[in-house]
Design an enzyme around this catalytic site. Structure first.
Site, mmCIF file in Angstrom:
data_model
loop_
_atom_site.group_PDB
_atom_site.id
_atom_site.type_symbol
_atom_site.label_atom_id
_atom_site.label_comp_id
_atom_site.label_asym_id
_atom_site.label_seq_id
_atom_site.Cartn_x
_atom_site.Cartn_y
_atom_site.Cartn_z
ATOM 1 N N SER A 1 -0.027 12.845 -20.668
ATOM 2 C CA SER A 1 -0.332 11.944 -21.866
ATOM 3 C C SER A 1 0.135 10.531 -21.073
ATOM 4 O O SER A 1 -0.300 9.346 -21.479
ATOM 5 C CB SER A 1 0.473 12.102 -22.989
ATOM 6 O OG SER A 1 1.737 12.269 -22.852
ATOM 7 N N ASP B 1 3.474 18.641 -17.042
ATOM 8 C CA ASP B 1 2.210 19.016 -17.098
ATOM 9 C C ASP B 1 1.242 19.162 -16.130
ATOM 10 O O ASP B 1 1.399 18.203 -15.191
ATOM 11 C CB ASP B 1 1.551 17.837 -18.083
ATOM 12 C CG ASP B 1 1.193 18.410 -19.461
ATOM 13 O OD1 ASP B 1 1.117 19.550 -19.523
ATOM 14 O OD2 ASP B 1 0.960 17.428 -20.297
ATOM 15 N N GLU C 1 -2.881 24.130 -20.168
ATOM 16 C CA GLU C 1 -3.733 24.152 -21.471
ATOM 17 C C GLU C 1 -4.604 25.253 -21.620
ATOM 18 O O GLU C 1 -5.170 25.885 -20.319
ATOM 19 C CB GLU C 1 -4.563 22.753 -21.847
ATOM 20 C CG GLU C 1 -3.742 21.709 -21.666
ATOM 21 C CD GLU C 1 -4.507 20.305 -21.977
ATOM 22 O OE1 GLU C 1 -5.712 20.519 -22.166
ATOM 23 O OE2 GLU C 1 -4.062 19.249 -21.966
ATOM 24 N N GLU D 1 -0.607 22.519 -30.770
ATOM 25 C CA GLU D 1 -1.180 21.110 -30.998
ATOM 26 C C GLU D 1 -2.377 20.802 -32.384
ATOM 27 O O GLU D 1 -3.329 21.676 -32.126
ATOM 28 C CB GLU D 1 -1.396 20.159 -29.936
ATOM 29 C CG GLU D 1 -1.958 18.812 -30.285
ATOM 30 C CD GLU D 1 -1.716 17.823 -28.813
ATOM 31 O OE1 GLU D 1 -1.542 18.263 -27.885
ATOM 32 O OE2 GLU D 1 -2.516 16.505 -29.117
HETATM 33 O O1 KIV Z 1 0.855 15.365 -22.484
HETATM 34 C C1 KIV Z 1 1.590 15.386 -23.440
HETATM 35 O O2 KIV Z 1 2.228 14.646 -23.846
HETATM 36 C C2 KIV Z 1 1.513 16.620 -24.312
HETATM 37 C C3 KIV Z 1 2.128 16.700 -25.611
HETATM 38 C C4 KIV Z 1 1.511 15.844 -26.505
HETATM 39 C C5 KIV Z 1 2.278 18.151 -25.978
HETATM 40 O O3 KIV Z 1 0.670 17.560 -23.869
#
Ligand code: KIV
Length: 281
Positions: free
Chosen positions: A46, A84, A116, A183
């Site tokens: 994000s 991530d 994911e 989510e």
């Molecule tokens: O990228 C992110 O911030 C996320 C969260 C919203 C779970 O994957």
């Protein structure tokens, strides 16, 4: 304070202690989150949207994630840092996925990675956990599939997709994931998933039955002006505070109220004002 480790999260689920998770993308924020007792800091992709100004997370690269993860791990000493894996760094083949995850751990200093998907990533999850790379799964609204999903919208609303998601959660647990983000799915489905698996679920827009909750800090602290998604609770109006402070700064500059003697080396106020006048003429 004792650092949070992967097994602590499972123990928290077992004892009914809810897990507090929040995103961070730099050292200053990570330090504040750590001090507040946040258990897990997620360096989310994000970052592409809330920091770098993209419309979605697809343009985020591994180099960007390594850079931000490194900053967060410099700031956090207690919270478990999860990074991530960006789009197309784990989908092509397991070898490439392991190499990408390795960079987030080795160069970024993360303790775990998040990726994911369900069935499509099971092989990768198995291989990573075999090699000692802890994996957090992510089901429901998976933002890297925004185009295929037709936008950022609630998922698993019919019984077929709900049972697919439940099976994906069980498979991710079997493959070795230590936790799963759920989510934007119906609260009753999140509740079913949470009781069907032993590993903790972390909800965002998935109701209160999850083992923990995650939000993007810009949403939680009101840094993005305008409406926020329904599942967000705004705990502050930082955007408003910043605007008010900046208005005051501009006014002070225009009216010469800043800097004063207090902020200046050498030249007293009276002298400075005389010089100012001279320059103006
Ligand atoms: O990228 C992110 O911030 C996320 C969260 C919203 C779970 O994957």
């Amino acid at each position: 304070m004792k650092p949070v480790r992967i097994p602590d999260l499972r123990a928290m689920k077992e004892s009914g202690t809810k897990i507090a998770v929040l995103t961070a993308y730099d050292a200053t924020m990570a330090r504040l989150l750590d001090r507040a007792g946040i258990d897990v800091i997620l360096v989310g992709d994000s970052v592409g949207m809330v920091v770098l100004g993209y419309d979605n997370t697809i343009p985020v690269t591994l180099d960007m994630m390594v850079h931000h993860t490194r900053a967060v791990t410099r700031g956090a000493t207690r919270a478990l840092v999860v990074a991530d894996m960006p789009f197309l760094t784990y989908q092509i083949n397991p070898d490439e996925a392991i190499r990408s995850a390795g960079r987030l751990l080795q160069e970024g200093g993360a303790a775990a990675i998040k990726l994911e998907g369900g069935r499509a990533v099971l092989d990768v999850v198995r291989r990573m956990t075999d090699y000692g790379i802890p994996v957090m799964g992510h089901l429901g609204l998976t933002p890297q599939s925004v185009h295929a999903l037709g936008g950022f919208r609630q998922q698993a609303q019919d019984s077929d997709s709900a049972s697919r998601l439940l099976n994906d959660a069980r498979d991710l647990e079997d493959a070795g994931a230590f936790s799963i983000v759920l989510e934007s799915i119906p609260a009753d489905l999140a509740c079913k998933v949470t009781s069907a698996i032993k590993i903790p679920t972390i909800g965002i827009g998935a109701g209160r039955a999850c083992s923990g909750q995650v939000l993007v800090w810009h949403d939680l602290l009101g840094l993005i002006p305008g409406p926020t998604p329904r599942f967000v609770k705004k705990y502050a109006d930082i955007a408003g505070d910043i605007s008010r402070a900046l208005d005051a700064y501009v006014t002070d500059i225009r009216t010469r109220a800043f800097p004063t003697d207090q902020h200046t080396y050498g030249m007293p106020d009276a002298e400075r004002l005389r010089m100012d006048e001279k320059i103006r003429k």
